[in-house]
Motif scaffolding. Sequence first.
Motif, PDB file in Angstrom:
ATOM      1  N   GLN A  60      54.620  50.086  25.268  1.00  0.00           N
ATOM      2  CA  GLN A  60      53.520  50.777  25.918  1.00  0.00           C
ATOM      3  C   GLN A  60      53.124  50.008  27.162  1.00  0.00           C
ATOM      4  N   GLN A  61      52.943  50.700  28.262  1.00  0.00           N
ATOM      5  CA  GLN A  61      52.476  50.059  29.487  1.00  0.00           C
ATOM      6  C   GLN A  61      50.962  50.100  29.512  1.00  0.00           C
ATOM      7  N   THR A  62      50.366  49.028  29.985  1.00  0.00           N
ATOM      8  CA  THR A  62      48.920  48.982  30.113  1.00  0.00           C
ATOM      9  C   THR A  62      48.559  48.474  31.502  1.00  0.00           C
ATOM     10  N   THR A  63      47.325  48.741  31.875  1.00  0.00           N
ATOM     11  CA  THR A  63      46.817  48.309  33.162  1.00  0.00           C
ATOM     12  C   THR A  63      45.795  47.213  32.927  1.00  0.00           C
ATOM     13  N   HIS A  64      45.885  46.148  33.704  1.00  0.00           N
ATOM     14  CA  HIS A  64      44.973  45.009  33.563  1.00  0.00           C
ATOM     15  C   HIS A  64      44.404  44.643  34.921  1.00  0.00           C
ATOM     16  N   LEU A  65      43.178  44.157  34.909  1.00  0.00           N
ATOM     17  CA  LEU A  65      42.581  43.636  36.141  1.00  0.00           C
ATOM     18  C   LEU A  65      43.116  42.242  36.396  1.00  0.00           C
ATOM     19  N   THR A  66      43.331  41.928  37.657  1.00  0.00           N
ATOM     20  CA  THR A  66      43.679  40.558  38.013  1.00  0.00           C
ATOM     21  C   THR A  66      42.395  39.729  38.045  1.00  0.00           C
ATOM     22  N   VAL A  67      42.541  38.438  38.005  1.00  0.00           N
ATOM     23  CA  VAL A  67      41.383  37.552  38.126  1.00  0.00           C
ATOM     24  C   VAL A  67      40.703  37.780  39.476  1.00  0.00           C
ATOM     25  N   ALA A  68      41.505  37.975  40.509  1.00  0.00           N
ATOM     26  CA  ALA A  68      40.931  38.202  41.844  1.00  0.00           C
ATOM     27  C   ALA A  68      40.101  39.488  41.861  1.00  0.00           C
ATOM     28  N   ALA A  81      29.312  43.750  28.474  1.00  0.00           N
ATOM     29  CA  ALA A  81      30.638  44.132  28.971  1.00  0.00           C
ATOM     30  C   ALA A  81      31.575  44.456  27.805  1.00  0.00           C
ATOM     31  N   TYR A  82      31.528  43.624  26.776  1.00  0.00           N
ATOM     32  CA  TYR A  82      32.360  43.833  25.576  1.00  0.00           C
ATOM     33  C   TYR A  82      32.008  45.171  24.916  1.00  0.00           C
ATOM     34  N   THR A  83      30.738  45.467  24.823  1.00  0.00           N
ATOM     35  CA  THR A  83      30.289  46.709  24.197  1.00  0.00           C
ATOM     36  C   THR A  83      30.755  47.919  25.016  1.00  0.00           C
ATOM     37  N   ALA A  84      30.621  47.843  26.334  1.00  0.00           N
ATOM     38  CA  ALA A  84      31.020  48.959  27.193  1.00  0.00           C
ATOM     39  C   ALA A  84      32.512  49.249  27.095  1.00  0.00           C
ATOM     40  N   VAL A  85      33.345  48.207  27.105  1.00  0.00           N
ATOM     41  CA  VAL A  85      34.786  48.443  27.047  1.00  0.00           C
ATOM     42  C   VAL A  85      35.213  48.862  25.642  1.00  0.00           C
ATOM     43  N   SER A  86      34.526  48.385  24.627  1.00  0.00           N
ATOM     44  CA  SER A  86      34.892  48.734  23.247  1.00  0.00           C
ATOM     45  C   SER A  86      34.709  50.220  22.976  1.00  0.00           C
ATOM     46  N   TRP A  87      33.659  50.802  23.518  1.00  0.00           N
ATOM     47  CA  TRP A  87      33.376  52.232  23.281  1.00  0.00           C
ATOM     48  C   TRP A  87      33.681  53.093  24.502  1.00  0.00           C
ATOM     49  N   LYS A 145      42.455  56.459  34.710  1.00  0.00           N
ATOM     50  CA  LYS A 145      42.868  57.729  34.099  1.00  0.00           C
ATOM     51  C   LYS A 145      42.126  57.976  32.790  1.00  0.00           C
ATOM     52  N   GLY A 146      40.853  57.630  32.767  1.00  0.00           N
ATOM     53  CA  GLY A 146      40.016  57.871  31.601  1.00  0.00           C
ATOM     54  C   GLY A 146      40.115  56.833  30.498  1.00  0.00           C
ATOM     55  N   ALA A 147      41.059  55.917  30.606  1.00  0.00           N
ATOM     56  CA  ALA A 147      41.235  54.880  29.587  1.00  0.00           C
ATOM     57  C   ALA A 147      40.542  53.597  30.025  1.00  0.00           C
ATOM     58  N   PRO A 148      39.890  52.899  29.101  1.00  0.00           N
ATOM     59  CA  PRO A 148      39.203  51.660  29.477  1.00  0.00           C
ATOM     60  C   PRO A 148      40.192  50.530  29.733  1.00  0.00           C
ATOM     61  N   VAL A 149      39.991  49.817  30.837  1.00  0.00           N
ATOM     62  CA  VAL A 149      40.827  48.658  31.149  1.00  0.00           C
ATOM     63  C   VAL A 149      39.999  47.393  31.259  1.00  0.00           C
ATOM     64  N   ALA A 150      38.672  47.555  31.371  1.00  0.00           N
ATOM     65  CA  ALA A 150      37.797  46.395  31.495  1.00  0.00           C
ATOM     66  C   ALA A 150      36.362  46.862  31.286  1.00  0.00           C
TER      67      ALA A 150
END
Length: 185
Positions: free
Chosen positions: A53-61, A113-119, A154-159
Amino acid sequence: MKKLSLRTRVVTGAVVVAALGAGTFGAMSASASSPAAAPAAAVKADTSNRNLQQTTHLTVAAATNAAQATLDAAKKENQRVSVAVVDRNGNTIVTLRGDGAGPQSPESAVKKAYTAVSWNAPTSELVKRLEQAPNLKDIPGTLFLGGGAPVQVKGAPVAGIGVAGAPSGDLDEKFAQAGVAALAR
């Protein structure tokens, strides 16, 4: 068959052990210097493989830029806040404590932040869900107060971006949304 003397058996055994040891050492040295062969059951890393599965991640920058945009938005309104950006799994990427922000604010920002991305929802909306399911607030690491915003692709949480320290959750969330907007630029 002729019985060998003890001395002959010991010497013969020592020679056999030395030969085996030299052979093993030679094989290990040879394999260490040659490139390793690919495993026979290697999985191809392509998108057509249904086991991957491919996922999208934020860079540190990117996370740092979003956090700084959040602090800048708060500073324009003379608010002292902390901001946290977490990845899809809720792991903290960056936390910034604004000048003069309260000592509790960094931890609260991470939890929002954890709560927002979890739900995959702003924490202000999640506060309303507590009326139907009050035990949600008992989930470890969560904080159901306004100030958390999910980052979606695309509607999916990444962060998730969480902000704490302003006088209200509405202001915290407004600043978190400024961080989300900064990622869209």
